[in-house]
Every structure is written in C-alpha cells, then in structure tokens.
Design a protein around this motif. Structure first.
Motif, short mmCIF file in Angstrom:
data_model
loop_
_atom_site.label_atom_id
_atom_site.label_comp_id
_atom_site.label_asym_id
_atom_site.label_seq_id
_atom_site.Cartn_x
_atom_site.Cartn_y
_atom_site.Cartn_z
N GLN A 23 0.83 -1.20 0.00
CA GLN A 23 0.00 0.00 0.00
C GLN A 23 0.87 1.25 0.00
O GLN A 23 1.89 1.33 0.68
CB GLN A 23 -0.92 0.00 1.23
CG GLN A 23 -2.00 -1.08 1.17
CD GLN A 23 -2.92 -1.00 2.38
OE1 GLN A 23 -2.46 -0.91 3.50
NE2 GLN A 23 -4.22 -1.03 2.14
N VAL A 49 -4.96 8.80 -5.43
CA VAL A 49 -5.13 7.36 -5.61
C VAL A 49 -6.52 7.10 -6.19
O VAL A 49 -7.38 7.98 -6.20
CB VAL A 49 -4.96 6.59 -4.29
CG1 VAL A 49 -3.57 6.79 -3.73
CG2 VAL A 49 -6.02 7.01 -3.26
N SER A 74 -9.14 1.96 -4.38
CA SER A 74 -8.00 1.62 -3.52
C SER A 74 -8.20 2.16 -2.10
O SER A 74 -7.63 1.62 -1.14
CB SER A 74 -6.70 2.18 -4.11
OG SER A 74 -6.68 3.60 -4.04
N THR A 121 -9.45 -0.20 0.59
CA THR A 121 -8.54 -1.17 1.22
C THR A 121 -8.06 -0.65 2.58
O THR A 121 -7.50 -1.42 3.36
CB THR A 121 -7.32 -1.45 0.32
OG1 THR A 121 -6.55 -0.24 0.15
CG2 THR A 121 -7.77 -1.95 -1.05
N TYR A 122 -8.29 0.65 2.84
CA TYR A 122 -7.90 1.24 4.11
C TYR A 122 -9.08 1.34 5.07
O TYR A 122 -8.93 1.16 6.28
CB TYR A 122 -7.32 2.65 3.89
CG TYR A 122 -6.08 2.68 3.05
CD1 TYR A 122 -4.82 2.57 3.64
CD2 TYR A 122 -6.15 2.83 1.67
CE1 TYR A 122 -3.67 2.60 2.87
CE2 TYR A 122 -5.01 2.86 0.88
CZ TYR A 122 -3.77 2.74 1.49
OH TYR A 122 -2.63 2.76 0.72
#
Length: 253
Positions: free
Chosen positions: A30, A64, A68, A71-72
């Motif tokens: 990441q 970003v 994506s 994913t956090y």
C-alpha cells in the motif's frame, strides 16, 4: 445534511480506531497509511463541509483511485468515526486551582476545537466513538471531578451538561459568522439598516422591558447577539449549578 457517528460497521470501526489490523492481504504494498487517509478527510471536511465529503474526493486528494481507498477503510461511516476520534484534543496539563477552574479550562478547549473543526457540528452522535483519543479525553475530564462530592452518575452527567452547553454555544457562534459571510453585512450593519423602521414601529411605552433590556444588551455587545458572552455567561451559570449541588451534598452529610 446531518451525519451520524457510529452508523457503520461497529466491529470494523473499533478495529480501525484501535489499529487492530486484520491479517495482511497478499498483493502490492500500500502506498499510504491510515493516518494519511484520515488527515486528508479532515482537511477536506474543513474546506468543503462534511456533507460534500466523499470517498472519491478523499481519494483524489491523495492521488489514488477511489477503489483503492476501500482497502484502508470500508466506507464513509467508518471514516467519519476515525475523523471524530482524531479531532479530539489529547489531554493537556491542567491549570492550578480547583475543579471549577479546571473544568472551565476543558470547556474552553472544546470550544476552540469546534472553531478549528466546524464540521464537527454537522455530526449527530448517534453512538459514541469509543476510540483511544475519545476514551483518553473522557478519563482526563472525569479526573477533574473525581473526589469532589459527586456520584459516578453525577460526574458523567456534569460532563454531558457542560459539553452540551459548549456545543450549542459554538454552533450559534459559527452560525452567526456564516450569516455575516453570506449576507455580506456585519451584525452592526444589518441592524443599522433596519433601525429607521424599528424606531417608528417599536414604541417604548408599549414594550418597556424589551426596549430597556434590548438597548442595554445592544450597547454592551454592539450587536443583538454576542456569542462569546453567551458562552462565558452560560458556562459560569452551569458551573454555579454544579457547585451548588456539591455544597448541598456536603451540608447534608
């Protein structure tokens, strides 16, 4: 549009708040960390307001792809919980003096936080955000009331009472500021524009108390509403009530 805290996945929010990370997934490393995502979201909320905040805008801010970002953090509700906990002031040394001076100090810190982060007033605390900063702050504030004669329930209620006053006062102060920005007129200019008509229709003989008190307040504050004065006066009155309860409890003992 009102946002609600604690409206996302409670388990995932707590894991993220306390940085209890699940097992790492295979794939490319990441580019960001969770703190960068939170900081970007807070900065955006300060610029565009919470209602206009979106996962897409946060992703664009960070450079970003939107997908994506998931994913956090699972989504905006969980991100909001993280933002709320991050915005909480960490405990600071308390001033010398008794509980009253210290509680006033804490109230002013919270007043300042609302002015630094006006978007906090767009959140309805549906459920408490039980993150590390929030819990540390609660412990810090309770320590001011420890051992002064209140029961545990009264200690919690006293903090709720003070916090509610600070929040409502900050809301009125920021609304007054927004009204000036949107109208392009200061409070004094707004009233001066209406003064000629009011002088004709408001008869002191008919409204003697309103005329006297309104004139005194207007002269003292140079405005119909003084947010800072309302905050200070209300806080002093709330603290008077808590002090009266403590003294009454002591006299009955």
């Amino acid at each position: 549009m009102t946002e609600f805290s604690g409206s996302g996945d409670p388990v995932r929010s707590l894991e993220l708040l306390w940085r209890v990370q699940p097992a790492p997934k295979r794939g490319p490393k990441q580019r960001l960390d969770l703190d960068q995502v939170i900081e970007a979201a807070i900065a955006l909320a300060g610029e565009v307001g919470l209602a206009a905040l979106s996962m897409r805008k946060v992703a664009e801010r960070l450079g970003v792809g939107t997908m994506s970002l998931y994913t956090y953090v699972p989504g905006k509700p969980e991100l909001l919980d993280l933002m709320l906990d991050t915005a909480v002031d960490p405990p600071t040394p308390l001033p010398d003096g008794g509980w009253r001076a210290r509680l006033e100090h804490l109230a002013r810190e919270n007043w300042d936080r609302f002015h630094r982060h006006p978007w906090l007033l767009e959140v309805t605390p549906l459920r408490p955000v039980l993150g590390p900063n929030t819990i540390a702050r609660y412990e810090h504030e309770l320590s001011v009331l420890e051992g002064i004669g209140l029961t545990d329930i009264e200690m919690d209620s006293a903090l709720v009472l003070v916090s509610a006053h600070v929040e409502s006062s900050a809301r009125r102060a920021l609304e007054a500021k927004q009204a000036e920005q949107r109208s392009g007129l200061t409070d004094e200019e707004w009233w001066n524009a209406r003064a000629p008509v009011l002088e004709r229709v408001l008869e002191p003989e008919r409204y003697p108390i309103a005329s006297r008190v309104g004139a005194a307040a207007g002269e003292a504050h140079n405005a119909a509403f003084a947010p800072e004065h309302a905050f200070v006066f209300g806080l002093s009155t709330v603290l008077d009530g808590i002090e009266f309860l403590i003294q009454a409890r002591a006299s009955d003992a």
